[in-house]
Write a protein that holds these residues in place. Sequence first.
Motif, PDB file in Angstrom:
ATOM      1  N   GLU A 169       0.840  -1.189   0.000  1.00 58.41           N
ATOM      2  CA  GLU A 169       0.000   0.000   0.000  1.00 58.41           C
ATOM      3  C   GLU A 169       0.877   1.241   0.000  1.00 58.41           C
ATOM      4  O   GLU A 169       2.060   1.192   0.364  1.00 58.41           O
ATOM      5  N   PHE A 170       0.303   2.376  -0.386  1.00 56.64           N
ATOM      6  CA  PHE A 170       1.003   3.643  -0.241  1.00 56.64           C
ATOM      7  C   PHE A 170       1.142   3.969   1.240  1.00 56.64           C
ATOM      8  O   PHE A 170       0.213   3.746   2.020  1.00 56.64           O
ATOM      9  N   SER A 171       2.288   4.517   1.615  1.00 54.51           N
ATOM     10  CA  SER A 171       2.451   4.956   3.002  1.00 54.51           C
ATOM     11  C   SER A 171       1.573   6.166   3.296  1.00 54.51           C
ATOM     12  O   SER A 171       1.134   6.378   4.426  1.00 54.51           O
ATOM     13  N   GLU A 172       1.289   6.965   2.277  1.00 53.70           N
ATOM     14  CA  GLU A 172       0.349   8.081   2.345  1.00 53.70           C
ATOM     15  C   GLU A 172      -0.137   8.348   0.934  1.00 53.70           C
ATOM     16  O   GLU A 172       0.484   7.907  -0.040  1.00 53.70           O
ATOM     17  N   PRO A 173      -1.266   9.044   0.769  1.00 53.50           N
ATOM     18  CA  PRO A 173      -1.756   9.294  -0.583  1.00 53.50           C
ATOM     19  C   PRO A 173      -0.738  10.067  -1.408  1.00 53.50           C
ATOM     20  O   PRO A 173       0.078  10.822  -0.868  1.00 53.50           O
ATOM     21  N   PRO A 174      -0.740   9.894  -2.730  1.00 50.84           N
ATOM     22  CA  PRO A 174       0.147  10.700  -3.584  1.00 50.84           C
ATOM     23  C   PRO A 174      -0.048  12.188  -3.339  1.00 50.84           C
ATOM     24  O   PRO A 174      -1.124  12.641  -2.887  1.00 50.84           O
ATOM     25  N   LEU A 175       0.969  12.970  -3.654  1.00 47.69           N
ATOM     26  CA  LEU A 175       1.023  14.386  -3.283  1.00 47.69           C
ATOM     27  C   LEU A 175      -0.212  15.176  -3.705  1.00 47.69           C
ATOM     28  O   LEU A 175      -0.748  15.970  -2.933  1.00 47.69           O
ATOM     29  N   LEU A 176      -0.679  14.985  -4.937  1.00 47.28           N
ATOM     30  CA  LEU A 176      -1.807  15.779  -5.425  1.00 47.28           C
ATOM     31  C   LEU A 176      -3.155  15.183  -5.057  1.00 47.28           C
ATOM     32  O   LEU A 176      -4.191  15.647  -5.542  1.00 47.28           O
ATOM     33  N   ALA A 177      -3.171  14.174  -4.190  1.00 42.85           N
ATOM     34  CA  ALA A 177      -4.426  13.518  -3.802  1.00 42.85           C
ATOM     35  C   ALA A 177      -4.687  13.625  -2.301  1.00 42.85           C
ATOM     36  O   ALA A 177      -5.419  12.822  -1.747  1.00 42.85           O
ATOM     37  N   ARG A 178      -4.100  14.621  -1.649  1.00 43.22           N
ATOM     38  CA  ARG A 178      -4.223  14.726  -0.191  1.00 43.22           C
ATOM     39  C   ARG A 178      -5.147  15.854   0.260  1.00 43.22           C
ATOM     40  O   ARG A 178      -5.388  16.013   1.458  1.00 43.22           O
ATOM     41  N   ALA A 179      -5.652  16.642  -0.662  1.00 37.92           N
ATOM     42  CA  ALA A 179      -6.436  17.819  -0.292  1.00 37.92           C
ATOM     43  C   ALA A 179      -7.763  17.431   0.351  1.00 37.92           C
ATOM     44  O   ALA A 179      -8.363  16.411   0.005  1.00 37.92           O
ATOM     45  N   GLU A 180      -8.236  18.282   1.267  1.00 39.00           N
ATOM     46  CA  GLU A 180      -9.510  18.061   1.934  1.00 39.00           C
ATOM     47  C   GLU A 180     -10.406  19.299   1.884  1.00 39.00           C
ATOM     48  O   GLU A 180     -11.389  19.371   2.607  1.00 39.00           O
ATOM     49  N   PHE A 181     -10.089  20.268   1.033  1.00 38.33           N
ATOM     50  CA  PHE A 181     -10.910  21.474   0.969  1.00 38.33           C
ATOM     51  C   PHE A 181     -12.298  21.146   0.421  1.00 38.33           C
ATOM     52  O   PHE A 181     -12.499  20.123  -0.249  1.00 38.33           O
ATOM     53  N   ASP A 182     -13.251  22.018   0.704  1.00 39.52           N
ATOM     54  CA  ASP A 182     -14.636  21.847   0.264  1.00 39.52           C
ATOM     55  C   ASP A 182     -14.753  22.305  -1.194  1.00 39.52           C
ATOM     56  O   ASP A 182     -14.556  23.481  -1.498  1.00 39.52           O
TER      57      ASP A 182
ATOM     58  N   ASP B 200      -3.897  21.210   0.848  1.00 38.82           N
ATOM     59  CA  ASP B 200      -5.030  21.865   0.192  1.00 38.82           C
ATOM     60  C   ASP B 200      -4.574  22.742  -0.966  1.00 38.82           C
ATOM     61  O   ASP B 200      -5.212  22.770  -2.032  1.00 38.82           O
ATOM     62  N   ASP B 201      -3.477  23.465  -0.797  1.00 36.30           N
ATOM     63  CA  ASP B 201      -2.999  24.314  -1.885  1.00 36.30           C
ATOM     64  C   ASP B 201      -2.563  23.479  -3.087  1.00 36.30           C
ATOM     65  O   ASP B 201      -2.779  23.870  -4.243  1.00 36.30           O
ATOM     66  N   ALA B 202      -1.942  22.335  -2.840  1.00 35.12           N
ATOM     67  CA  ALA B 202      -1.559  21.460  -3.951  1.00 35.12           C
ATOM     68  C   ALA B 202      -2.800  20.972  -4.692  1.00 35.12           C
ATOM     69  O   ALA B 202      -2.828  20.923  -5.925  1.00 35.12           O
ATOM     70  N   GLY B 203      -3.846  20.628  -3.941  1.00 31.43           N
ATOM     71  CA  GLY B 203      -5.088  20.199  -4.572  1.00 31.43           C
ATOM     72  C   GLY B 203      -5.792  21.313  -5.305  1.00 31.43           C
ATOM     73  O   GLY B 203      -6.363  21.102  -6.388  1.00 31.43           O
ATOM     74  N   LEU B 204      -5.774  22.508  -4.754  1.00 29.13           N
ATOM     75  CA  LEU B 204      -6.369  23.666  -5.425  1.00 29.13           C
ATOM     76  C   LEU B 204      -5.634  23.973  -6.724  1.00 29.13           C
ATOM     77  O   LEU B 204      -6.250  24.299  -7.747  1.00 29.13           O
ATOM     78  N   LEU B 205      -4.311  23.876  -6.702  1.00 28.95           N
ATOM     79  CA  LEU B 205      -3.518  24.108  -7.908  1.00 28.95           C
ATOM     80  C   LEU B 205      -3.851  23.080  -8.981  1.00 28.95           C
ATOM     81  O   LEU B 205      -4.035  23.428 -10.156  1.00 28.95           O
TER      82      LEU B 205
END
Length: 308
Positions: free
Chosen positions: A5-18, A112-117
Motif C-alpha cells: 500500500e502507499f504509506s500516504e496518498p500521492p502528493l496531489l491527492a491529499r487535499a480536503e478542501f470543500d 489543500d494548496d496542492a489540490g487547489l492548484l
Amino acid sequence: MATFEFSEPPLLARAEFDRADQVRKDPDSLAAGWSGAQVLTVDRNGRFPVREDGSIAWSGVSGFGSRPPSDAVFLGVTGTTGAGTHRWAVPVDEVTARSVDARSGAHLLPNDDAGLLATAMGLINWHRSAKYSPVDGSPTEPAQGGWVRRNASGRDEFPRTDPAVIMVVHDGADQVLLGRQSVWPDRWFSTLAGFVEPGESLEQCVQREVAEEAGIRVSSPNYLGSQPWPFPRSLMLGFEAIADPAEPLVFHDGELADARWFHRDEVRAALDRSDDWGTENPDAPLRLPGSISIARSLIDGWARAPIA
C-alpha cells in the motif's frame, strides 16, 4: 489483493478542501463570496506566483473587478465549512512575479494548496480546448463558476478528465521494471503508463500498455490508488502487476528508449538520494521521478514494502 500500500496518498491527492458544488451552482453565492475571495493566477506554461518560501502567492480581488472575470474558475472553499474563503483561479498569458511551475514547485505546497492548484490547472486546460460545442460547433461560454460551458441553445458541456493507468511492474520478489523515454535525462527511469482506450477496463489497459511498451506479459494487475495529473487534465490510476524478468524486453511502440529490471536495493538507494525534481546528483546511477508524481509513490511503496 495488492501486495503493498502507499504509506500516504500521492502528493496531489491529499487535499480536503470543500469543492462546494452547491456554491458553484448558485450565482448569488458566488457573487457574495467574491469580495473576500483569494485568487490564483496560472499562465499558459503552468506557472503560478509564489512567495520566497515557495508557497502560493494568493492575491485579493482588487485587480480583477467587482465580479469574477468571465474566464475565472471557482475552485472551492477553505476554512470554516459554509463560511470560509472562496478560492478562484484566473488564467493569464504570463505570470510576471516570482513563479514556478507545478512540476517543480508543487511539493512545497500544503495539501489543500496542492489540490487547489491541480484543480485550477485541470479546469483551465479544459477551458482552453472547449471553446466550441462538440455537437454543433457553436461557441460556448463558461457557467457555474467555470464548471460548465454552455452554448446558445442551452446545451451544457462538463470538464473532461482523461483516465490513464500507471503501473509498477515487479517480479513478486526483489526486482522492478522501470523504463525511460529518450527525452528524459540520462539514467532517469520511471514506471510505465498509458491512456485507457474506449471499451477497455483498467486492468486490460495495464496489460496492453506493458505489452506495447516493453513487449512482456503481466498478470495480477491490482489497483493501489490515484491522483489528478493536470498536464493537461488526466487522472492517473495506479496499479501493480507481476511479470517475469526472464522474458525478453521488446519496445514495440517506440515510446521507451530503454527499460531495465532494477534490484530493490538499487531503488531504495535512489529513493534516499532525493525526492524533488532535478535536485539529485545528475551522475547518480539511477534517478527517479519527483514527489509530485504518483510514479514516485508507486516505486516507494514497492521498495519499502516487506518481502512476502
